[in-house]
Design an enzyme around this catalytic site. Structure first.
Site, PDB file in Angstrom:
ATOM      1  CG  ASN A  29      -3.798  -4.778   2.843  1.00  0.00           C
ATOM      2  OD1 ASN A  29      -3.210  -4.597   1.793  1.00  0.00           O
ATOM      3  ND2 ASN A  29      -3.178  -4.749   4.007  1.00  0.00           N
ATOM      4  NE  ARG A  33      -2.200  -1.463   3.364  1.00  0.00           N
ATOM      5  CZ  ARG A  33      -2.533  -1.320   4.632  1.00  0.00           C
ATOM      6  NH1 ARG A  33      -3.652  -0.698   4.957  1.00  0.00           N
ATOM      7  NH2 ARG A  33      -1.765  -1.765   5.589  1.00  0.00           N
TER       8      ARG A  33
END
Length: 90
Positions: free
Chosen positions: A36, A18
């Site tokens: 996620n 990320r």
């Protein structure tokens, strides 16, 4: 400008994916978000000019150093959301 949804499969959680995605998005002037998923994938929604998105996607396919990207699924979305930045969603 176009808006796309990206699903990234592989060893992509717990490896800074990320954070990596956020940096790459900023470098390519992409707006949107990354998060996620419960199944271990990473989901991205991105808006930008096509030439910027192509570079962004190429980097996503490689992933950060400790990731293993097995599959990237991309689909174009019909409407533009008009995000003002790129962010990580938890």
């Amino acid at each position: 400008m176009i808006r796309i949804s990206i699903n990234v499969e592989g060893h992509v959680q717990g490896v800074g994916f990320r954070y990596f995605t956020t940096l790459i998005a900023e470098n390519h002037h992409i707006k949107g978000w990354v998060r996620n998923k419960e199944n271990g994938d990473v989901e991205i929604e991105a808006e930008g000019e096509i030439h910027n998105l192509k570079g962004f996607i190429n980097n996503i396919r490689k992933g950060p150093r400790f990731a293993r990207v097995d599959n990237v699924t991309i689909r174009e979305l019909e409407t533009i959301h008009g995000y003002d930045k790129f962010k990580q969603i938890y």
